[in-house]
Design a protein around this motif. Structure first.
Motif, mmCIF file in Angstrom:
data_model
loop_
_atom_site.group_PDB
_atom_site.id
_atom_site.type_symbol
_atom_site.label_atom_id
_atom_site.label_comp_id
_atom_site.label_asym_id
_atom_site.label_seq_id
_atom_site.Cartn_x
_atom_site.Cartn_y
_atom_site.Cartn_z
ATOM 1 N N ALA A 30 0.806 -1.211 0.000
ATOM 2 C CA ALA A 30 0.000 0.000 0.000
ATOM 3 C C ALA A 30 0.840 1.261 0.000
ATOM 4 C CB ALA A 30 -0.923 0.013 1.228
ATOM 5 N N GLY A 31 2.154 1.108 -0.149
ATOM 6 C CA GLY A 31 2.990 2.289 -0.251
ATOM 7 C C GLY A 31 3.689 2.639 1.038
ATOM 8 N N GLN A 90 1.912 -2.077 -10.362
ATOM 9 C CA GLN A 90 0.562 -1.582 -10.128
ATOM 10 C C GLN A 90 -0.367 -2.237 -11.146
ATOM 11 O OE1 GLN A 90 0.438 2.741 -9.627
ATOM 12 N NE2 GLN A 90 1.147 2.472 -7.535
ATOM 13 N N PRO A 198 -7.829 4.804 -7.010
ATOM 14 C CA PRO A 198 -8.576 4.593 -5.774
ATOM 15 C C PRO A 198 -9.720 5.573 -5.541
ATOM 16 C CG PRO A 198 -6.454 5.612 -5.313
ATOM 17 C CD PRO A 198 -6.445 5.242 -6.763
ATOM 18 N N ASP A 220 -7.254 -2.655 -5.585
ATOM 19 C CA ASP A 220 -6.415 -2.760 -4.392
ATOM 20 C C ASP A 220 -7.178 -2.179 -3.203
ATOM 21 O OD1 ASP A 220 -4.506 -2.806 -2.454
ATOM 22 O OD2 ASP A 220 -3.014 -1.618 -3.534
ATOM 23 N N ASN A 222 -6.250 -2.163 -0.250
ATOM 24 C CA ASN A 222 -5.318 -1.777 0.803
ATOM 25 C C ASN A 222 -4.790 -0.361 0.564
ATOM 26 O OD1 ASN A 222 -4.023 -2.420 3.234
ATOM 27 N ND2 ASN A 222 -2.144 -3.004 2.178
ATOM 28 N N ARG A 223 -5.655 0.504 0.061
ATOM 29 C CA ARG A 223 -5.331 1.908 -0.176
ATOM 30 C C ARG A 223 -6.636 2.680 -0.286
ATOM 31 N NH1 ARG A 223 -3.519 2.341 -6.616
ATOM 32 N NH2 ARG A 223 -5.518 1.640 -7.481
ATOM 33 N N TRP A 225 -8.104 5.235 1.795
ATOM 34 C CA TRP A 225 -8.761 5.017 3.093
ATOM 35 C C TRP A 225 -9.877 6.013 3.377
ATOM 36 C CZ3 TRP A 225 -7.321 0.475 4.837
ATOM 37 C CH2 TRP A 225 -6.072 -0.026 4.451
ATOM 38 N N ARG A 511 1.150 10.990 -3.513
ATOM 39 C CA ARG A 511 0.244 9.839 -3.437
ATOM 40 C C ARG A 511 -0.424 9.754 -2.070
ATOM 41 N NH1 ARG A 511 3.378 4.784 -5.900
ATOM 42 N NH2 ARG A 511 1.471 3.746 -5.210
ATOM 43 N N GLU A 514 -4.018 8.149 -1.659
ATOM 44 C CA GLU A 514 -4.189 6.703 -1.530
ATOM 45 C C GLU A 514 -3.507 6.143 -0.291
ATOM 46 O OE1 GLU A 514 -1.568 4.144 -4.111
ATOM 47 O OE2 GLU A 514 -1.432 6.001 -5.268
ATOM 48 N N ARG A 515 -2.463 6.841 0.231
ATOM 49 C CA ARG A 515 -1.653 6.256 1.296
ATOM 50 C C ARG A 515 -2.065 6.656 2.699
ATOM 51 N NH1 ARG A 515 4.206 7.275 -1.686
ATOM 52 N NH2 ARG A 515 4.146 5.410 -3.000
#
Length: 519
Positions: A30-31, A90, A198, A220, A222-223, A225, A511, A514-515
């Motif tokens: 997830a970065g 990705q 995302p 994904d 897992n990003r 949030w 980013r 997303e992170r």
């Protein structure tokens, strides 16, 4: 014949250089790890220090961080940069190269859809590449892609054939201009903002704001949030700071460095300073007198007090530059190159070599060019006056700066975030004919080295080539690069970032959408 290995970035670089082998396939993260478990939900509000009424959703034209953040939030990319600098898969789940690094095969991730439900296909990738490389394209990455001789779709694989080997080729697709767009009617659809990232773009008012909602069908999970994100364009640094302190926004970039230290002492606020390859530039148009004379350019380079700018403009949040764009942390930074320093006598010497006793030039700046650029230009004016160089400083409006001043005025302020690999930075800005060659500089030897270094798989030889290119830029180039500036931004206590912040661009490589999450 293709080989397969699963290296880190450093071993990937060593392997490609020594063996001609470039194969990547790694698990997606997830970065970066969070200090605590990220939480879903909430609306994040962020104030950015740029954004213009001329902004569009065309990724070929993105300039400021407002649209960079939008691009990374809304769109999907074949590859990405992790916070630690490693490359990550990705939309391409793996890739491999021929031993000479001329043929690359990217395998697409299955099950990815655009926001409108359209499945991602290899044809979308092909159409995206063709959009940037087609005749008449003004894309900022056209030069980066010009070595592509052929791109073909084969089931879930996209194969690229290059005119020369390129050990760094997978990094090309991390560029924010390179989101994969949906193909339509023989072209691509960029106007709708339909991506496979995302977040979905709900509304964009160029130069004012943008609104996003979470893409619940993102490949994904897992990003991404936050449930919603609001992005505001606020050019005035005092207004951005006030918005953060009052709680109107949760994060802001491009802090007023004069007050950043005090701001970091306020309860509930965190100031982040990340050293990277961001650099500030005074760009001279080398196709325009008097900047067409390399001795005039050298005089201007010796006429600026770099350390003064580090102290008074960056307030210590950075380091002196040496008139080339390669940062100290990068692989091929020229450690042998003599540092150019403020030297009035050497400046006058080069003016005399140009047949001049003195010279008068105009310099246009605005905080949109880089924060504090007007003050930096005024300091430059004062130091240059002792060198036989008269600088007339003009303050331009922030709005429209990148469309009306940059690459229009013969001497102007600009900033570059840098690129993850040397070739990308040098090709984007200094190659002959590059769309963003903002000094309009051409040097035959430099261009020869740039092509040769890209395909050179012997690391020591490649190092020597990049060292020479930096030397050429330092002595002949049209960019005065006085400082490398840390990325300095602030978040409030509600925001939770990863344990490691990316130095690729500002605000965690842009980013953050997303992170990050709420704590």
């Amino acid at each position: 014949m293709f080989d397969r290995k699963f290296p880190t970035r450093r071993s990937f670089m060593r392997g490609t250089a020594a063996l001609g082998l470039s194969a990547m396939a790694a698990s997606h993260s997830a970065g970066g790890a969070f200090a605590a478990t990220p939480n879903r939900g909430g609306t994040l509000r962020v104030a950015k220090g740029d954004g213009a009424t001329t902004d569009t959703l065309d990724p070929a034209t993105y300039t400021g961080s407002f649209m960079v953040a939008t691009s990374y939030g809304v769109h999907g990319f074949l590859t990405g940069i992790r916070p630690d600098g490693d490359i990550e898969p990705q939309l391409a789940e793996s890739w491999e190269a021929s031993p000479d690094a001329r043929t690359w095969r990217f395998t697409l991730r299955r099950g990815v859809t655009f926001h409108d439900g359209k499945p991602l296909t290899p044809e979308d990738v092909v159409a995206t590449i063709q959009y940037h490389t087609m005749e008449g394209s003004k894309s900022a990455v056209k030069t980066l892609l010009e070595d592509i001789e052929k791109v073909e779709a084969d089931n879930d694989v996209v194969e690229f054939t290059l005119s020369t080997g390129n050990a760094d080729f997978p990094f090309t697709f991390t560029d924010y201009h390179m989101p994969i767009l949906p193909s339509v009617d023989g072209g691509v659809d960029w106007k709708s903002g339909n991506g496979c990232g995302p977040y979905k773009l709900i509304k964009l008012e160029p130069g004012i704001s943008a609104k996003f909602v979470r893409n619940h069908d993102d490949w994904d999970q897992n990003r991404g949030w936050f449930e919603e994100v609001e992005l505001l364009s606020v050019a005035d640094p005092n207004a951005r700071t006030s918005a953060l302190v009052s709680g109107e926004v949760h994060a802001t970039d491009k802090l007023d460095l004069k007050t950043a230290g005090r701001m970091g002492q306020k309860p509930g606020l965190t100031v982040h300073s990340v050293e990277g390859s961001q650099h500030y530039v005074f760009a001279m148009s080398t196709n325009t007198a008097p900047f067409d004379d390399p001795n005039v350019r050298l005089a201007l380079k010796y006429a600026i007090d770099r350390q003064e700018l580090v102290d008074k403009i960056l307030f210590g949040y950075g380091a002196v530059g040496n008139d080339h764009p390669i940062g100290r942390s990068q692989r091929f930074f020229n450690t042998d190159l003599e540092q150019t320093v403020y030297d009035p006598e050497r400046a006058k010497f080069h003016l005399k070599k140009a047949g001049l006793d003195s010279v008068s030039v105009g310099l246009t700046a605005a905080d949109a060019g880089f924060p504090g650029s007007v003050d930096a230009a005024t300091l430059y004016q004062a130091s240059a006056a002792k060198c036989g160089v008269e600088i007339d400083v003009t303050r331009a409006a922030n709005d429209g700066y990148w469309s009306d001043v940059w690459m229009k005025k013969p001497f102007s302020a600009a900033w570059w975030a840098g690129r993850p690999v040397e070739d990308a930075m040098l090709t984007t800005v200094y190659a002959s004919g590059a769309a963003w060659n903002d000094t309009f500089w051409e040097n035959e030897r430099f261009n020869e080295l740039l092509v040769s270094a890209r395909s050179e798989l012997d690391e020591p030889k490649r190092r020597d080539m990049y060292f020479e290119m930096q030397t050429i830029l330092n002595g002949d180039g049209g960019a005065v690069i006085p400082v490398f500036a840390n990325f300095v931004f602030a978040t409030d206590s509600k925001v939770q970032t990863g344990e490691q912040l990316s130095a690729h661009f500002n605000m965690d490589g842009e980013r953050w959408m997303e992170r990050w999450s709420f704590a």
